[in-house]
Design a protein around this motif. Sequence first.
Motif, mmCIF file in Angstrom:
data_model
loop_
_atom_site.group_PDB
_atom_site.id
_atom_site.type_symbol
_atom_site.label_atom_id
_atom_site.label_comp_id
_atom_site.label_asym_id
_atom_site.label_seq_id
_atom_site.Cartn_x
_atom_site.Cartn_y
_atom_site.Cartn_z
ATOM 1 N N ALA A 228 0.826 -1.211 0.000
ATOM 2 C CA ALA A 228 0.000 0.000 0.000
ATOM 3 C C ALA A 228 0.860 1.261 0.000
ATOM 4 C CB ALA A 228 -0.937 -0.021 1.204
ATOM 5 N N LYS A 229 1.976 1.238 0.713
ATOM 6 C CA LYS A 229 2.865 2.404 0.753
ATOM 7 C C LYS A 229 3.419 2.718 -0.632
ATOM 8 C CE LYS A 229 5.853 2.938 4.192
ATOM 9 N NZ LYS A 229 7.075 2.836 5.046
ATOM 10 N N ILE A 230 3.839 1.691 -1.355
ATOM 11 C CA ILE A 230 4.404 1.911 -2.688
ATOM 12 C C ILE A 230 3.304 2.317 -3.669
ATOM 13 C CG2 ILE A 230 5.633 0.827 -4.604
ATOM 14 C CD1 ILE A 230 7.305 1.500 -2.068
ATOM 15 N N GLU B 233 2.946 -1.115 -16.078
ATOM 16 C CA GLU B 233 2.639 -2.405 -15.480
ATOM 17 C C GLU B 233 2.763 -2.403 -13.957
ATOM 18 O OE1 GLU B 233 4.934 -5.430 -17.399
ATOM 19 O OE2 GLU B 233 4.014 -5.092 -19.349
ATOM 20 N N ILE B 234 3.164 -1.274 -13.388
ATOM 21 C CA ILE B 234 3.344 -1.214 -11.929
ATOM 22 C C ILE B 234 2.049 -1.487 -11.170
ATOM 23 C CG2 ILE B 234 3.880 0.356 -10.013
ATOM 24 C CD1 ILE B 234 6.131 1.503 -11.741
ATOM 25 N N PRO B 235 0.903 -0.894 -11.551
ATOM 26 C CA PRO B 235 -0.328 -1.217 -10.804
ATOM 27 C C PRO B 235 -0.650 -2.709 -10.799
ATOM 28 C CG PRO B 235 -0.658 0.735 -12.153
ATOM 29 C CD PRO B 235 0.662 0.149 -12.574
ATOM 30 N N ALA B 236 -0.479 -3.372 -11.942
ATOM 31 C CA ALA B 236 -0.752 -4.803 -12.014
ATOM 32 C C ALA B 236 0.217 -5.595 -11.145
ATOM 33 C CB ALA B 236 -0.678 -5.281 -13.461
ATOM 34 N N PHE B 237 1.487 -5.201 -11.171
ATOM 35 C CA PHE B 237 2.484 -5.891 -10.356
ATOM 36 C C PHE B 237 2.137 -5.801 -8.869
ATOM 37 C CE2 PHE B 237 6.514 -5.446 -7.891
ATOM 38 C CZ PHE B 237 6.925 -6.769 -7.968
ATOM 39 N N LEU B 238 1.817 -4.614 -8.400
ATOM 40 C CA LEU B 238 1.508 -4.439 -6.978
ATOM 41 C C LEU B 238 0.210 -5.151 -6.599
ATOM 42 C CD1 LEU B 238 2.570 -0.711 -6.579
ATOM 43 C CD2 LEU B 238 3.804 -2.733 -5.783
ATOM 44 N N GLU B 239 -0.760 -5.158 -7.501
ATOM 45 C CA GLU B 239 -2.003 -5.873 -7.219
ATOM 46 C C GLU B 239 -1.754 -7.376 -7.127
ATOM 47 O OE1 GLU B 239 -5.724 -6.843 -6.177
ATOM 48 O OE2 GLU B 239 -4.821 -4.838 -6.195
ATOM 49 N N ILE B 240 -0.875 -7.898 -7.975
ATOM 50 C CA ILE B 240 -0.514 -9.315 -7.900
ATOM 51 C C ILE B 240 0.161 -9.616 -6.567
ATOM 52 C CG2 ILE B 240 1.086 -11.033 -8.842
ATOM 53 C CD1 ILE B 240 0.388 -9.916 -11.629
ATOM 54 N N CYS B 241 1.039 -8.714 -6.120
ATOM 55 C CA CYS B 241 1.689 -8.903 -4.819
ATOM 56 C C CYS B 241 0.649 -9.002 -3.716
ATOM 57 C CB CYS B 241 2.642 -7.753 -4.541
ATOM 58 S SG CYS B 241 4.127 -7.720 -5.592
ATOM 59 N N ARG B 242 -0.348 -8.105 -3.748
ATOM 60 C CA ARG B 242 -1.389 -8.118 -2.723
ATOM 61 C C ARG B 242 -2.253 -9.375 -2.814
ATOM 62 N NH1 ARG B 242 -3.553 -3.775 -3.857
ATOM 63 N NH2 ARG B 242 -2.967 -2.480 -2.071
ATOM 64 N N GLU B 243 -2.714 -9.692 -4.009
ATOM 65 C CA GLU B 243 -3.630 -10.817 -4.169
ATOM 66 C C GLU B 243 -2.944 -12.135 -3.822
ATOM 67 O OE1 GLU B 243 -6.881 -12.968 -4.502
ATOM 68 O OE2 GLU B 243 -6.812 -10.764 -4.486
ATOM 69 N N THR B 244 -1.647 -12.231 -4.060
ATOM 70 C CA THR B 244 -0.917 -13.448 -3.693
ATOM 71 C C THR B 244 -0.977 -13.684 -2.195
ATOM 72 O OG1 THR B 244 0.583 -13.292 -5.593
ATOM 73 C CG2 THR B 244 1.376 -14.511 -3.671
ATOM 74 N N VAL B 245 -0.764 -12.640 -1.404
ATOM 75 C CA VAL B 245 -0.846 -12.770 0.054
ATOM 76 C C VAL B 245 -2.257 -13.170 0.473
ATOM 77 C CG1 VAL B 245 -0.619 -11.565 2.259
ATOM 78 C CG2 VAL B 245 1.011 -11.116 0.421
ATOM 79 N N LEU B 246 -3.260 -12.575 -0.133
ATOM 80 C CA LEU B 246 -4.649 -12.875 0.244
ATOM 81 C C LEU B 246 -5.018 -14.309 -0.129
ATOM 82 C CD1 LEU B 246 -6.366 -9.513 -0.755
ATOM 83 C CD2 LEU B 246 -5.566 -10.250 1.505
ATOM 84 N N ARG B 247 -4.514 -14.801 -1.243
ATOM 85 C CA ARG B 247 -4.760 -16.203 -1.608
ATOM 86 C C ARG B 247 -4.136 -17.145 -0.586
ATOM 87 N NH1 ARG B 247 -3.706 -14.723 -7.104
ATOM 88 N NH2 ARG B 247 -1.579 -15.504 -6.889
ATOM 89 N N TYR B 248 -2.898 -16.860 -0.214
ATOM 90 C CA TYR B 248 -2.242 -17.697 0.791
ATOM 91 C C TYR B 248 -3.010 -17.638 2.110
ATOM 92 C CZ TYR B 248 1.963 -17.472 -2.238
ATOM 93 O OH TYR B 248 2.861 -17.531 -3.270
ATOM 94 N N SER B 249 -3.499 -16.459 2.456
ATOM 95 C CA SER B 249 -4.225 -16.298 3.719
ATOM 96 C C SER B 249 -5.494 -17.141 3.729
ATOM 97 C CB SER B 249 -4.551 -14.818 3.936
ATOM 98 O OG SER B 249 -5.214 -14.632 5.167
ATOM 99 N N ARG B 250 -6.226 -17.114 2.634
ATOM 100 C CA ARG B 250 -7.447 -17.929 2.551
ATOM 101 C C ARG B 250 -7.120 -19.417 2.620
ATOM 102 N NH1 ARG B 250 -8.840 -13.681 -1.174
ATOM 103 N NH2 ARG B 250 -8.041 -14.900 -2.930
#
Length: 269
Positions: free
Chosen positions: A173-175, A204-221
Amino acid sequence: MMQDTAFHYLRYPWGVSFTGMLLVAGPAGGVLVDTALPEAVDGFLLPQFRHFGFSLSALRLVINTHHHEDHAGGNARLRKLCGAKFAIHRAGAAGLEAAGFRPDLLLRDGALLESAGLRFEIIHTPGHSPDSVCVLESASGTLFTGDAFQGCGTVYTGIALYIDPEAYLQSVAKIEALFRQGRIRRILCGHACAPFDGDVPEEEIPAFLEICRETVLRYSRAAEAYLADHPRPDAAELGRQLLKRFGVTAAPGLPGLEKHTAQAHLAAR
């Protein structure tokens, strides 16, 4: 930034992929971000310097993104060869000192470093490790991230590797906020972070950061589902499940490290 400042994204071949470094070279000298492994200095870094016509004596500052050996392992050898100062976030000092290396400068979030006519901002981005930082060359908007952001993971670990998922998400979120302010126009990673090759252009930066976030959320679920069925959870087992379900490779170059990400999610519950 002067027009003749050069940016060299250096990729040291290491096993199944590479460890990245960034050399920023200007008329008055240069700054290096990360030093890779000990053997990288003589076998790769110095030949690269010669290739680009950069004199080792012109190296003024080395910034480590964090203390892990594949990013700071070349420090000691490089110090013997030049007079550059070495800097790391203060949370990483103990890690370097445990390996026998004492840094010259200890950094805080928001620190501004000026060297050889170049200007860098230190952005503390914990999650992968407590001391992880990104280094922003302000004039160009070039952000070197080390291991701070990992997309869907690297071929070394198979999945994204971090020890604190909440801190990781806060760092994303900071980046994102800095990108929305127009301050970041290119991201360079310490490894190839799937599905990117390590060099992320502005569009492509927005997509990259969104992938970083969604990866954590997938692991969390996945961790929540695992805990529902396993009253006595095992991090190694959960790590293997994460690797099987989400891994970017079935045969990581450094097998077993997925356990650390799994343990981070178990600890967060």
